[in-house]
Write a protein that holds these residues in place. Structure first.
Motif, PDB file in Angstrom:
ATOM      1  N   ASN A 176       0.845  -1.199   0.000  1.00 18.77           N
ATOM      2  CA  ASN A 176       0.000   0.000   0.000  1.00 18.77           C
ATOM      3  C   ASN A 176       0.883   1.252   0.000  1.00 18.77           C
ATOM      4  O   ASN A 176       2.116   1.151   0.118  1.00 18.77           O
ATOM      5  CB  ASN A 176      -0.985   0.008   1.191  1.00 18.77           C
ATOM      6  N   GLY A 177       0.240   2.396  -0.093  1.00 21.98           N
ATOM      7  CA  GLY A 177       0.983   3.651  -0.212  1.00 21.98           C
ATOM      8  C   GLY A 177       1.646   4.095   1.083  1.00 21.98           C
ATOM      9  O   GLY A 177       2.580   4.900   1.059  1.00 21.98           O
ATOM     10  N   THR A 178       1.167   3.575   2.212  1.00 24.85           N
ATOM     11  CA  THR A 178       1.752   3.930   3.502  1.00 24.85           C
ATOM     12  C   THR A 178       3.041   3.139   3.727  1.00 24.85           C
ATOM     13  O   THR A 178       4.083   3.707   4.075  1.00 24.85           O
ATOM     14  CB  THR A 178       0.741   3.634   4.639  1.00 24.85           C
ATOM     15  N   ILE A 179       2.970   1.846   3.492  1.00 28.66           N
ATOM     16  CA  ILE A 179       4.174   1.001   3.564  1.00 28.66           C
ATOM     17  C   ILE A 179       5.218   1.498   2.554  1.00 28.66           C
ATOM     18  O   ILE A 179       6.418   1.464   2.828  1.00 28.66           O
ATOM     19  CB  ILE A 179       3.793  -0.480   3.294  1.00 28.66           C
TER      20      ILE A 179
ATOM     21  N   TYR B 108       9.108  11.959  -2.527  1.00 27.35           N
ATOM     22  CA  TYR B 108       7.806  12.528  -2.867  1.00 27.35           C
ATOM     23  C   TYR B 108       6.701  11.542  -2.539  1.00 27.35           C
ATOM     24  O   TYR B 108       6.745  10.391  -2.985  1.00 27.35           O
ATOM     25  CB  TYR B 108       7.722  12.871  -4.361  1.00 27.35           C
ATOM     26  N   ASP B 109       5.721  11.997  -1.775  1.00 26.24           N
ATOM     27  CA  ASP B 109       4.481  11.251  -1.665  1.00 26.24           C
ATOM     28  C   ASP B 109       3.688  11.613  -2.920  1.00 26.24           C
ATOM     29  O   ASP B 109       3.097  12.686  -3.006  1.00 26.24           O
ATOM     30  CB  ASP B 109       3.729  11.637  -0.386  1.00 26.24           C
ATOM     31  N   ALA B 110       3.739  10.697  -3.893  1.00 27.60           N
ATOM     32  CA  ALA B 110       3.095  10.947  -5.190  1.00 27.60           C
ATOM     33  C   ALA B 110       1.792  10.142  -5.307  1.00 27.60           C
ATOM     34  O   ALA B 110       1.376   9.770  -6.402  1.00 27.60           O
ATOM     35  CB  ALA B 110       4.068  10.604  -6.316  1.00 27.60           C
ATOM     36  N   ALA B 111       1.163   9.907  -4.148  1.00 30.56           N
ATOM     37  CA  ALA B 111      -0.067   9.095  -4.122  1.00 30.56           C
ATOM     38  C   ALA B 111      -1.161   9.641  -5.035  1.00 30.56           C
ATOM     39  O   ALA B 111      -2.021   8.895  -5.493  1.00 30.56           O
ATOM     40  CB  ALA B 111      -0.596   8.995  -2.686  1.00 30.56           C
ATOM     41  N   HIS B 112      -1.123  10.968  -5.303  1.00 29.78           N
ATOM     42  CA  HIS B 112      -2.166  11.567  -6.153  1.00 29.78           C
ATOM     43  C   HIS B 112      -1.680  11.818  -7.579  1.00 29.78           C
ATOM     44  O   HIS B 112      -2.424  12.354  -8.386  1.00 29.78           O
ATOM     45  CB  HIS B 112      -2.609  12.919  -5.586  1.00 29.78           C
ATOM     46  N   ALA B 113      -0.423  11.488  -7.839  1.00 26.57           N
ATOM     47  CA  ALA B 113       0.216  12.002  -9.061  1.00 26.57           C
ATOM     48  C   ALA B 113       0.186  11.040 -10.244  1.00 26.57           C
ATOM     49  O   ALA B 113       0.649  11.383 -11.326  1.00 26.57           O
ATOM     50  CB  ALA B 113       1.664  12.388  -8.750  1.00 26.57           C
TER      51      ALA B 113
ATOM     52  N   LEU C 277       3.645   5.753  -4.548  1.00 25.75           N
ATOM     53  CA  LEU C 277       2.288   5.813  -5.101  1.00 25.75           C
ATOM     54  C   LEU C 277       1.337   5.031  -4.222  1.00 25.75           C
ATOM     55  O   LEU C 277       1.769   4.148  -3.469  1.00 25.75           O
ATOM     56  CB  LEU C 277       2.267   5.183  -6.496  1.00 25.75           C
ATOM     57  N   SER C 278       0.057   5.352  -4.331  1.00 22.45           N
ATOM     58  CA  SER C 278      -0.973   4.529  -3.700  1.00 22.45           C
ATOM     59  C   SER C 278      -1.940   4.056  -4.774  1.00 22.45           C
ATOM     60  O   SER C 278      -2.383   4.849  -5.614  1.00 22.45           O
ATOM     61  CB  SER C 278      -1.745   5.328  -2.654  1.00 22.45           C
ATOM     62  N   PHE C 279      -2.248   2.763  -4.736  1.00 21.83           N
ATOM     63  CA  PHE C 279      -3.267   2.207  -5.626  1.00 21.83           C
ATOM     64  C   PHE C 279      -4.457   1.732  -4.793  1.00 21.83           C
ATOM     65  O   PHE C 279      -5.039   0.679  -5.047  1.00 21.83           O
ATOM     66  CB  PHE C 279      -2.691   1.056  -6.467  1.00 21.83           C
TER      67      PHE C 279
ATOM     68  N   THR D  49      -9.800   3.976  -3.642  1.00 23.05           N
ATOM     69  CA  THR D  49     -10.366   5.312  -3.874  1.00 23.05           C
ATOM     70  C   THR D  49      -9.521   6.162  -4.822  1.00 23.05           C
ATOM     71  O   THR D  49      -9.911   7.273  -5.160  1.00 23.05           O
ATOM     72  CB  THR D  49     -10.473   6.078  -2.540  1.00 23.05           C
ATOM     73  N   LYS D  50      -8.364   5.671  -5.208  1.00 21.77           N
ATOM     74  CA  LYS D  50      -7.484   6.480  -6.043  1.00 21.77           C
ATOM     75  C   LYS D  50      -7.860   6.357  -7.520  1.00 21.77           C
ATOM     76  O   LYS D  50      -8.587   5.445  -7.915  1.00 21.77           O
ATOM     77  CB  LYS D  50      -6.019   6.049  -5.830  1.00 21.77           C
ATOM     78  N   LEU D  51      -7.310   7.268  -8.315  1.00 18.48           N
ATOM     79  CA  LEU D  51      -7.614   7.326  -9.748  1.00 18.48           C
ATOM     80  C   LEU D  51      -7.425   5.975 -10.442  1.00 18.48           C
ATOM     81  O   LEU D  51      -8.265   5.517 -11.200  1.00 18.48           O
ATOM     82  CB  LEU D  51      -6.688   8.381 -10.382  1.00 18.48           C
TER      83      LEU D  51
HETATM   84  C1  LIG Z   1      -3.980   7.494  -0.041  1.00 18.04           C
HETATM   85  C2  LIG Z   1      -2.794   8.249   0.400  1.00 18.04           C
HETATM   86  C3  LIG Z   1      -1.744   7.635   1.100  1.00 18.04           C
HETATM   87  C4  LIG Z   1      -1.843   6.242   1.643  1.00 18.04           C
HETATM   88  O1  LIG Z   1      -1.977   5.268   0.700  1.00 18.04           O
HETATM   89  P1  LIG Z   1      -2.608   3.846   1.137  1.00 18.04           P
HETATM   90  O2  LIG Z   1      -2.411   3.031  -0.119  1.00 18.04           O
HETATM   91  O3  LIG Z   1      -4.034   4.074   1.452  1.00 18.04           O
HETATM   92  O4  LIG Z   1      -1.815   3.344   2.268  1.00 18.04           O
HETATM   93  C5  LIG Z   1      -0.606   8.370   1.380  1.00 18.04           C
HETATM   94  N1  LIG Z   1      -0.512   9.656   1.022  1.00 18.04           N
HETATM   95  C6  LIG Z   1      -1.498  10.305   0.384  1.00 18.04           C
HETATM   96  C7  LIG Z   1      -1.313  11.725   0.003  1.00 18.04           C
HETATM   97  C8  LIG Z   1      -2.685   9.624   0.074  1.00 18.04           C
HETATM   98  O5  LIG Z   1      -3.701  10.275  -0.511  1.00 18.04           O
END
Ligand SMILES: *Cc1c(COP(=O)(O)O)cnc(C)c1O
Length: 359
Positions: free
Chosen positions: A58-61, A154-159, A178-180, A183-185
């Protein structure tokens, strides 16, 4: 009438998912870097044109793996207060101290003019966020990091699928994550990724995500950051629909733009950015106006979200209070409107109409 939330996970045609799952049953490998996962990694890596791409849990790990692979386990990390809580919590899990640098008011990314003043002898890294898919000032951040010998994550979870200055917005910094999440795109139910610039760091990160051992040789402290074949299968099933997902979001955003033009605050357009339409943030005049519009929408079973709220520098479990007046102000009056491919244009018009009536 159906409830409308800020987002709704995209589901591919069911047979496209089951045909991917069938391949898992044939190959009989469920996890540990199996064939579905490797196929997905190759597809995404060549789409993003990045040197190293690792699909993780996940995006947190992904954020925690990035810090650990860069040997950052103590000290201060400069970050933004305007993000999802995982950006800050990953720093805290790594036993580091988040130092919040305020945001600029146009795209809500870290204010680069304030970074240098926050650097101390304990600073190890800068962790900015391409929030809502808007680009940070990557050039300035790179210059500052180089000058002071800092890492950039970079936290590119939205990018995902945003292109900045001719290349993927997910390709900047020492590591981009990245986060997949559903709820993400683009999603794989749960999932995330690390995009790593340096070959050695990439190898280290790969080892850490697999418990830190090769066979019976234990090389370093690791964790389980591996992703399963079933998650990769969802990713592969959605993959061919990526363009249509972005296009549908673009159409809905354009409709909101037209209906709400001038009536409500919006982020600035960035000329070097091909935007991914990941979110539709709107900025109210004040919190009272936001709450009034929310109440009116809720009466119609429409639930936008206060995104992001509260400002992360005010989290109750932080040891010390740091002030970020711009972020605190923005957080008090920003929200994201419903945006997802299945959202009907008639509903978009209904939502915009209710907003305009209650401003
Ligand atoms: C969703 C999100 C995360 C966490 O990602 P997960 O896959 O839910 O763990 C981290 N940073 C941002 C900015 C996010 O929107």
């Amino acid at each position: 009438m159906c409830k409308i939330f800020v987002t709704k996970p995209y589901l591919p045609p069911q047979d496209e998912y089951t045909s991917q799952v069938e391949k898992i049953f044939q190959a009989c490998q469920l996890t540990n870097q199996g064939p579905r996962l490797r196929e997905l990694e190759e597809k995404i890596q060549s789409f993003l044109k990045v040197p190293h791409f690792q699909y993780v849990t996940n995006g947190t790990i992904a954020l925690q793996l990035a810090l650990e692979a860069l040997d950052i386990r103590e000290g201060e990390i400069i970050t933004t207060p305007f993000s999802y809580v995982a950006t800050t919590s990953s720093i805290l899990w790594q036993r580091c101290k988040p130092i919040f640098v305020d945001i600029e008011p146009h795209n809500f990314t870290i204010d680069v003019s304030k970074i240098e003043a926050a650097i101390t002898s304990k600073t190890r890294a800068i962790m900015p966020v391409h929030v809502f898919g808007y680009a940070c000032d990557t050039e300035q951040i790179e210059n500052i990091a180089r000058k002071h010998g800092l890492k950039v994550i970079y936290d590119a979870a939205h990018a995902f699928a945003s292109v900045y200055k001719g290349r993927s917005l997910c390709g900047y910094g020492d590591v981009s994550t990245l986060s997949f999440h559903a709820t993400k795109l683009y999603h794989t139910v749960e999932g995330g990724a690390c995009i790593v610039r340096d070959e050695i760091v990439n190898t280290k990160l790969d080892l850490i995500k697999r418990f830190g051992h090769n066979g019976n040789t234990h090389l370093c402290l690791g964790i389980n950051g591996k992703q399963s074949e079933f998650h990769a299968a969802m990713g592969l099933a959605i993959w061919p629909h990526l363009t249509e997902i972005v296009q549908a979001r673009k159409r809905i955003s354009a409709e909101y733009d037209e209906l709400l033009a001038g009536a409500i605050g919006r982020p600035m357009e960035q000329k070097d950015l091909l935007y991914n339409y990941a979110y539709y943030p709107v900025l109210f005049k004040n919190e009272a106006q936001l709450l009034r519009v929310f109440a009116a929408l809720e009466k119609e079973d429409i639930y936008p979200r206060r995104y992001f709220y509260p400002s992360l520098n005010t989290l109750p479990y932080l040891q010390e209070k740091q002030h970020c007046p711009v972020s605190e102000d923005i957080c008090s009056r920003i929200a994201c409107l419903p945006l997802y491919p299945a959202l009907a244009i008639t509903d978009v018009r209904r939502i915009a109409h209710i907003i305009l009536e209650n401003l």
